[in-house]
Write an enzyme that holds these catalytic residues in place. Structure first.
Site, short mmCIF file in Angstrom:
data_model
loop_
_atom_site.label_atom_id
_atom_site.label_comp_id
_atom_site.label_asym_id
_atom_site.label_seq_id
_atom_site.Cartn_x
_atom_site.Cartn_y
_atom_site.Cartn_z
N GLU A 127 12.55 9.61 -15.91
CA GLU A 127 11.31 9.86 -16.62
C GLU A 127 10.80 11.24 -16.00
OE1 GLU A 127 7.89 7.24 -15.78
OE2 GLU A 127 9.24 6.10 -14.18
N CYS B 127 9.91 3.58 -15.36
CA CYS B 127 10.86 3.37 -14.26
C CYS B 127 12.03 2.08 -14.35
CB CYS B 127 9.88 2.73 -13.19
SG CYS B 127 8.52 3.80 -12.51
N HIS C 142 10.97 -3.57 -8.27
CA HIS C 142 10.46 -1.97 -8.58
C HIS C 142 9.38 -1.72 -7.51
CE1 HIS C 142 8.97 2.00 -10.27
NE2 HIS C 142 7.98 1.19 -10.44
N1 COA Z 1 -6.88 -0.26 5.83
C1 COA Z 1 -6.29 -1.31 5.15
N2 COA Z 1 -6.01 -1.31 3.67
C2 COA Z 1 -6.85 -0.35 3.02
C3 COA Z 1 -7.65 0.52 3.64
C4 COA Z 1 -7.74 0.33 5.28
N3 COA Z 1 -8.57 1.43 5.85
N4 COA Z 1 -8.48 1.08 2.79
C5 COA Z 1 -7.99 0.72 1.56
N5 COA Z 1 -7.10 -0.23 1.73
C6 COA Z 1 -6.52 -1.11 0.87
C7 COA Z 1 -7.32 -1.54 -0.57
O1 COA Z 1 -8.04 -2.74 -0.07
C8 COA Z 1 -6.38 -1.73 -1.54
O2 COA Z 1 -5.75 -2.75 -1.36
P1 COA Z 1 -5.49 -3.98 -2.45
O3 COA Z 1 -4.94 -3.32 -3.67
O4 COA Z 1 -4.90 -5.06 -2.04
O5 COA Z 1 -7.10 -4.36 -2.76
C9 COA Z 1 -5.34 -0.91 -1.31
O6 COA Z 1 -5.57 -0.09 0.00
C10 COA Z 1 -5.34 0.59 -2.20
O7 COA Z 1 -6.84 0.92 -2.24
P2 COA Z 1 -7.40 1.65 -3.41
O8 COA Z 1 -8.79 1.78 -3.34
O9 COA Z 1 -7.21 0.48 -4.64
O10 COA Z 1 -6.71 2.71 -3.65
P3 COA Z 1 -6.70 3.74 -4.76
O11 COA Z 1 -7.79 3.67 -5.90
O12 COA Z 1 -6.48 5.23 -4.33
O13 COA Z 1 -5.24 3.44 -5.85
C11 COA Z 1 -2.95 2.96 -6.33
C12 COA Z 1 -4.13 2.88 -5.34
C13 COA Z 1 -1.78 2.28 -5.76
C14 COA Z 1 -3.58 1.99 -7.55
C15 COA Z 1 -2.79 4.39 -6.72
O14 COA Z 1 -2.20 5.15 -5.75
C16 COA Z 1 -1.92 4.44 -8.08
O15 COA Z 1 -2.33 4.40 -9.08
N6 COA Z 1 -0.71 5.00 -7.93
C17 COA Z 1 0.30 5.04 -9.04
C18 COA Z 1 0.90 3.59 -9.11
C19 COA Z 1 1.97 3.64 -10.29
O16 COA Z 1 3.02 4.56 -10.15
N7 COA Z 1 1.86 2.83 -11.25
C20 COA Z 1 2.87 3.01 -12.25
C21 COA Z 1 4.27 2.18 -12.13
S1 COA Z 1 4.14 0.60 -11.70
#
Ligand code: COA
Length: 393
Positions: free
Chosen positions: A83, A115, A237
């Site tokens: 992709e 994916c 995945h």
């Molecule tokens: N210690 C431990 N955990 C922590 C933390 C810390 N200090 N700070 C944050 N976290 C946790 C949060 O609680 C959250 O966990 P949860 O989802 O179980 O609630 C996690 O870390 C991620 O935090 P979040 O604030 O949601 O991160 P973000 O807004 O930066 O987004 C993703 C994270 C993964 C959603 C983002 O990186 C993303 O969109 N990636 C792309 C995903 C993708 O490719 N999707 C399409 C294909 S499936």
């Protein structure tokens, strides 16, 4: 009925490694958000002379070299799933076919559904081998995940390729017939033609992923699939490893399996081994998880594995297979480990330059890439919109 499965495989990833702790430092946040919260430690970074074609050919080449001349000639189909394609028309498979010096009588094409594409290639390969059991199909899932700098997706980048040889004489895994399917229209992740980086609604993608997994599982069960508790483990995945943990927990609850969250985490942990340090490799990621499992577990012979392949947009397929005793003699743990360990660490500035400063001319201008890759093939340059590939020797 013909037994169809994985006869051999190969792996390649970018030549540089970037630590997520360094991204957290740049952002001024706790690194545990990445190390624990999303379950990622580092990701592979491609050099300027690496792209999805050089990753794909590098993943396949050693495997092709191992084949007898007759077995090599029996490869009549080459499917590249990606992709992050490098051309809107010409298939990456044509370049890969040339680099691998396969014969002219090969059906070579590219396949796409986010994916999920690698599994679409696999399903296609099984159909071809079922009709022509004397033929082998080479499939390569290859991707470089790119999100905007300073976006939430930046931490979930990475890249790798996994090549699989699908045949009627498998030595690693024999596929079951049951396949569970589910499709819905969702805007959780996509990349319009004019963008080099993906658009993602991360929270929505988690919801759609889980919904699709449950739906595909129910379809798998309805089509004669194995009971959940008969599976030794499941390869999901993994855009980030925590995503697989979340989906596995939801699926276990959906099926009332009675396993505790820590049991479920322990069950999946071996499939996280490589993905934690390779990062998101889109189409390749579920198969990278599979390699991490089979290359380090010695007790899998005769065990059943489940596969949960998700592609945003969205499509999910659940399937399964049985590990063959010959996997112990066929796996390539040392080669994979050597490639992962050989990656040179890069600091934040170098990572950003490599990830976002790579040459991508839109005006036909010519350039040559510096020779930085440690992979067998390289992108030597681009001239008048033509990509020039070469061996690294
Ligand atoms: N210690 C431990 N955990 C922590 C933390 C810390 N200090 N700070 C944050 N976290 C946790 C949060 O609680 C959250 O966990 P949860 O989802 O179980 O609630 C996690 O870390 C991620 O935090 P979040 O604030 O949601 O991160 P973000 O807004 O930066 O987004 C993703 C994270 C993964 C959603 C983002 O990186 C993303 O969109 N990636 C792309 C995903 C993708 O490719 N999707 C399409 C294909 S499936």
């Amino acid at each position: 009925m013909t037994t169809i499965g994985i006869e051999d495989y190969g792996f390649a990833t970018g030549s540089r490694r970037f630590e997520l702790a360094d991204l957290a430092e740049h952002e001024g946040i706790d690194a545990n958000k990445y190390l624990v919260g999303i379950g990622q430690e580092a990701f592979s970074v491609p050099t300027f002379d690496e792209d999805i074609v050089t990753l794909a050919a590098s993943a396949a080449t050693t495997m092709i070299d191992r084949l007898s001349p007759d077995a090599r000639d029996s490869i009549r189909t080459l499917i590249v799933a990606t992709e992050s394609g490098i051309d809107q028309s010409k298939a990456a498979a044509i370049y890969v076919h040339e680099l691998l010096e396969l014969g002219p009588h090969v059906r070579a094409f590219e396949i796409k559904q986010a994916c999920y594409g690698g599994t679409a290639a696999l399903a296609t390969a099984q159909g071809i081998v079922a009709r022509h059991p004397d033929e082998r199909v080479l499939i390569v899932a290859t991707d470089i995940a790119r999100y905007d700098p300073d976006s939430s997706g930046e931490a979930t980048q990475g890249g790798a390729a996994v090549a699989l040889l699908i045949s009627a004489s498998p030595r690693i895994l024999a596929f079951d017939k049951a396949q569970g399917l589910s499709t819905e229209d969702a805007m959780d992740f996509w990349r319009p033609n004019y963008r080099t980086t993906a658009r993602v609604d991360g929270r929505l993608s988690i919801q759609v992923y889980i919904r699709q997994v449950l739906s595909a599982w129910d379809d798998y069960s309805g089509h004669g699939g194995r009971p959940f508790t008969d599976l030794h483990t499941l390869c999901y995945h993994q855009p980030f490893t925590k995503m697989a943990s979340k989906a596995h927990l939801k699926l276990a609850r959906h099926l009332e399996s009675g396993q505790t969250p820590s049991d479920l985490d322990a069950q999946l942990a071996p499939t996280f081994r490589y993905n934690r340090i390779v990062g998101n490799s889109y189409t390749a990621s579920m198969y990278v998880g599979f390699l991490g499992l089979i290359e380090h577990a010695d007790d899998l012979a005769g065990r059943a594995l489940g596969f949960v392949s998700y592609g945003s947009g969205a499509m999910c397929e659940v399937f399964s297979g049985e590990v063959l005793p010959t996997y112990l003699k066929t796996r390539h743990t040392e080669a994979t480990t050597a490639m992962l360990d050989a990656r040179q660490p890069v600091d934040f500035a170098t990572y950003r330059e490599l990830y976002y400063g790579y040459p991508n001319p839109t005006d036909g201008s010519a350039f040559e890439t510096p020779h930085d890759t440690s992979l067998p093939f390289r992108l030597a340059g681009i001239d008048h919109d033509e990509r020039r590939y070469a061996t690294s020797a």
